[in-house]
Structure formats: C-alpha cells, structure tokens
Design a protein around this motif. Structure first.
Motif, PDB file in Angstrom:
ATOM      1  N   UNK A  47      26.812  82.474 -17.353  1.00 32.75           N
ATOM      2  CA  UNK A  47      26.940  81.996 -16.044  1.00 32.75           C
ATOM      3  C   UNK A  47      28.530  81.630 -15.723  1.00 32.75           C
ATOM      4  N   UNK A  48      29.398  81.192 -16.654  1.00 33.66           N
ATOM      5  CA  UNK A  48      30.890  81.046 -16.455  1.00 33.66           C
ATOM      6  C   UNK A  48      31.451  82.374 -15.938  1.00 33.66           C
ATOM      7  N   UNK A  49      30.963  83.316 -16.605  1.00 33.12           N
ATOM      8  CA  UNK A  49      31.569  84.543 -16.161  1.00 33.12           C
ATOM      9  C   UNK A  49      31.387  85.087 -14.855  1.00 33.12           C
ATOM     10  N   UNK A  50      29.669  84.874 -14.428  1.00 34.64           N
ATOM     11  CA  UNK A  50      29.501  85.317 -13.277  1.00 34.64           C
ATOM     12  C   UNK A  50      30.024  84.304 -12.085  1.00 34.64           C
ATOM     13  N   UNK A  51      30.220  83.148 -12.315  1.00 37.05           N
ATOM     14  CA  UNK A  51      30.811  82.438 -11.535  1.00 37.05           C
ATOM     15  C   UNK A  51      32.313  82.819 -11.248  1.00 37.05           C
ATOM     16  N   UNK A  52      33.108  82.881 -12.120  1.00 36.76           N
ATOM     17  CA  UNK A  52      34.488  83.262 -11.895  1.00 36.76           C
ATOM     18  C   UNK A  52      34.484  84.855 -11.152  1.00 36.76           C
ATOM     19  N   UNK A  53      33.674  85.678 -11.626  1.00 34.00           N
ATOM     20  CA  UNK A  53      33.623  87.026 -10.719  1.00 34.00           C
ATOM     21  C   UNK A  53      33.310  86.699  -9.225  1.00 34.00           C
ATOM     22  N   UNK A  54      32.251  85.786  -8.927  1.00 36.36           N
ATOM     23  CA  UNK A  54      31.996  85.576  -7.670  1.00 36.36           C
ATOM     24  C   UNK A  54      33.146  84.733  -6.728  1.00 36.36           C
ATOM     25  N   UNK A  55      33.952  84.043  -7.515  1.00 37.80           N
ATOM     26  CA  UNK A  55      35.055  83.041  -6.958  1.00 37.80           C
ATOM     27  C   UNK A  55      36.121  84.144  -6.818  1.00 37.80           C
ATOM     28  N   UNK A  56      36.515  85.058  -7.762  1.00 40.05           N
ATOM     29  CA  UNK A  56      37.527  85.844  -7.637  1.00 40.05           C
ATOM     30  C   UNK A  56      37.500  86.818  -6.412  1.00 40.05           C
ATOM     31  N   UNK A  57      36.005  87.431  -6.184  1.00 43.17           N
ATOM     32  CA  UNK A  57      35.684  88.299  -5.211  1.00 43.17           C
ATOM     33  C   UNK A  57      35.588  87.671  -3.929  1.00 43.17           C
ATOM     34  N   UNK A  58      35.412  86.479  -3.873  1.00 46.24           N
ATOM     35  CA  UNK A  58      35.414  85.699  -2.592  1.00 46.24           C
ATOM     36  C   UNK A  58      37.097  85.346  -2.243  1.00 46.24           C
ATOM     37  N   UNK A  59      38.054  85.171  -3.106  1.00 46.76           N
ATOM     38  CA  UNK A  59      39.313  85.159  -2.742  1.00 46.76           C
ATOM     39  C   UNK A  59      39.899  86.521  -2.256  1.00 46.76           C
ATOM     40  N   UNK A  60      39.475  87.390  -3.158  1.00 47.80           N
ATOM     41  CA  UNK A  60      39.840  88.997  -2.579  1.00 47.80           C
ATOM     42  C   UNK A  60      39.341  89.377  -1.186  1.00 47.80           C
ATOM     43  N   UNK A  61      38.094  88.827  -0.980  1.00 44.46           N
ATOM     44  CA  UNK A  61      37.586  89.130   0.456  1.00 44.46           C
ATOM     45  C   UNK A  61      38.490  88.208   1.639  1.00 44.46           C
ATOM     46  N   UNK A  62      38.832  87.156   1.012  1.00 39.05           N
ATOM     47  CA  UNK A  62      39.613  86.234   2.313  1.00 39.05           C
ATOM     48  C   UNK A  62      40.735  86.723   2.420  1.00 39.05           C
ATOM     49  N   UNK A  63      41.644  87.286   1.381  1.00 38.33           N
ATOM     50  CA  UNK A  63      42.936  87.711   1.310  1.00 38.33           C
ATOM     51  C   UNK A  63      42.966  89.054   2.415  1.00 38.33           C
ATOM     52  N   UNK A  64      42.056  89.879   1.806  1.00 38.68           N
ATOM     53  CA  UNK A  64      41.648  91.265   2.635  1.00 38.68           C
ATOM     54  C   UNK A  64      41.618  91.046   4.184  1.00 38.68           C
ATOM     55  N   UNK A  65      40.683  90.260   4.217  1.00 35.90           N
ATOM     56  CA  UNK A  65      40.410  89.592   6.006  1.00 35.90           C
ATOM     57  C   UNK A  65      41.565  89.182   6.565  1.00 35.90           C
ATOM     58  N   UNK A  66      42.295  88.187   5.788  1.00 35.94           N
ATOM     59  CA  UNK A  66      43.531  87.395   6.352  1.00 35.94           C
ATOM     60  C   UNK A  66      44.447  88.822   6.742  1.00 35.94           C
ATOM     61  N   UNK A  67      44.874  89.709   5.687  1.00 37.88           N
ATOM     62  CA  UNK A  67      45.990  90.652   5.761  1.00 37.88           C
ATOM     63  C   UNK A  67      45.582  91.623   6.948  1.00 37.88           C
ATOM     64  N   UNK A  68      44.322  91.875   7.115  1.00 38.09           N
ATOM     65  CA  UNK A  68      43.866  92.831   8.198  1.00 38.09           C
ATOM     66  C   UNK A  68      44.158  92.010   9.442  1.00 38.09           C
ATOM     67  N   UNK A  69      43.624  90.811   9.754  1.00 41.76           N
ATOM     68  CA  UNK A  69      43.814  90.205  10.957  1.00 41.76           C
ATOM     69  C   UNK A  69      45.401  89.881  11.280  1.00 41.76           C
ATOM     70  N   UNK A  70      46.084  89.751  10.317  1.00 38.22           N
ATOM     71  CA  UNK A  70      47.431  89.482  10.509  1.00 38.22           C
ATOM     72  C   UNK A  70      48.088  90.890  11.084  1.00 38.22           C
ATOM     73  N   UNK A  71      47.716  91.991  10.519  1.00 41.96           N
ATOM     74  CA  UNK A  71      48.269  93.437  10.769  1.00 41.96           C
ATOM     75  C   UNK A  71      47.847  93.835  12.166  1.00 41.96           C
TER      76      UNK A  71
END
Length: 240
Positions: free
Chosen positions: A15-39
């Motif tokens: 459960x901890x591994x799944x939670x970490x993977x989901x959290x990292x994926x969420x951060x990656x999505x936010x970073x990608x979306x922010x970089x795209x909008x800034x560009x």
C-alpha cells in the motif's frame, strides 16, 4: 487472494509503494502541465531576474542600496531588515512581557488590574485582527508626508511611518559601550552591597538613585572623553 497478500506486513508495504507511485505521478503531471502552460504563454522562468536592475529605492536599508541595484540586492536588504525587526521585536517583547508579568503578580490592585486587562485583551484577540487594527485605525489615519506631525524638527510622524534621527557611531564609540557595561556591573554589585549593609546595620542606601546616576554619568563621561564620537543625522521631508 494470493497467499502473500494475506500477510499484513506485506500488504502494508504494498500500500505504501502504491501511494508513493501515485503521489510521484501526480507531481509529475502537475510539473508537466505547468511547464506546458508557461511555454504556451511565453513566460520566462529561472533566477536570471535577480541580476536585473530593480529600478526602485528602499527607504530603510542597512546596506548601500540605490534604484540601480539588482533584485538580488533587494532580497538581501529584505532579509537583513527582517532579521533586524525580528531581533528588536524579540528584545522589546521580552521586556514588555517581563514588566507585565511582574505587574500581574503585584499586590497593588491598580497595577495588577492594568496588567490583567492588557493580558486578557491582547491574548484573546487574534494577531491578524491586531495587525489590521493598528494599520487601518492607527497608521492609516495619520497625516501624509506633506502634512506630517513635526516634533521639534527631530521626529516626523506620517502614514508612512515614524522617522527619527539616525545615530552614526564614529571612532571611539566602543568606549561608550564599555562604560555602559561597567555601569550595569557596578549597579549589580551596588545592589548586593547595599543589601548586605542593610542586613548588618539596618540602614538603607539609595540604590535606585545611585544606579540611575551611574547609568547616565558613566556613558556620558565616556562620550565626552572620546570626543563626542556619536552624531545624529536628522530626517528630512521629501516627496509628497
């Protein structure tokens, strides 16, 4: 259910591994979306702006600062001003707290009630409301710079703040500091000596009056001996 999933410890790790993977994926999505909008909007990022010219002045600056200084200098001035305000805030709040605490324990009814009213008032009002009160009710109602309250051409009170003389310490100013320390140590010794003297003879010694005299006379004498190394730069009104 597989046999290994029946193990509570293994399930907890999974459960901890799944939670970490989901959290990292969420951060990656936010970073990608922010970089795209800034560009897409052509917004420049990075810290290159710190080397750009500020273009404005700062009234209270402990280090040399002009409108031609960089934003990095602005950051340093802000940091130093924050440290200075924090230091003096700690000093004065500690002194006020000590005095109010002693008053609260005083057997004198009036002093005790004043301290109690102060404590109950400021303790029960949120700090944010106090800030809003002092700014909107007190500071904002003060006159503008042009119509400032002038106290003997020395202190100016405006809605921009309180402006007082700035003391410049020249060569030999250290003698005043040494004299002040000597005066404090002398007062401490005098207080103990006077207490022992009273216990032995019953006679009281004017410790308070003598202490105040030492606290004023010794630094003043050092000031004169050092050739008056401390000068005052008086504020001048400019602008509107």
């Amino acid at each position: 259910m597989p046999a290994f999933l029946r193990n509570e410890k293994i399930r907890g790790i999974l459960y901890q591994i799944i939670t970490i993977v989901l959290f990292v994926g969420f951060l990656f999505y936010i970073a990608q979306n922010t970089a795209h909008n800034i560009e897409q909007r052509g917004i420049k990022t990075g810290f290159a702006f710190l080397h750009a010219t500020a273009g404005f002045d700062i009234t209270e600056s402990p280090i040399p600062f002009t409108p031609a200084s960089t934003h990095w200098e602005v950051f340093k001035v802000g940091l130093l001003n924050t440290l200075i305000v924090s230091f003096w805030g700690i000093v004065f709040s500690s002194l006020i707290g000590l005095v109010i605490g002693v008053w609260r324990l005083s057997p004198n009814w009036l002093i005790n009630r004043i301290a109690a009213a102060y404590i109950e008032t400021f303790r029960n009002i949120p700090v944010l409301l106090q800030i809003l009160f002092w700014y909107n009710v007190v500071l904002a109602t003060l006159p503008s710079t042009r119509h400032s309250i002038n106290l003997f051409d020395t202190v100016f009170i405006t809605n921009r703040g309180f402006f007082m003389p700035e003391f410049v310490f020249g060569d030999g100013s250290w003698m005043i500091g040494v004299a002040l320390i000597v005066a404090v140590l002398a007062i401490v010794w005098l207080h103990r000596w006077a207490k022992r003297r009273q216990d032995l003879t019953g006679e009281q010694f004017p410790v308070f009056l003598t202490g105040v005299t030492l606290l004023i006379a010794l630094p003043l004498l050092a000031y004169l001996i050092a050739g008056k190394p401390v000068t005052a730069v008086y504020p001048e009104l400019h602008g509107f």
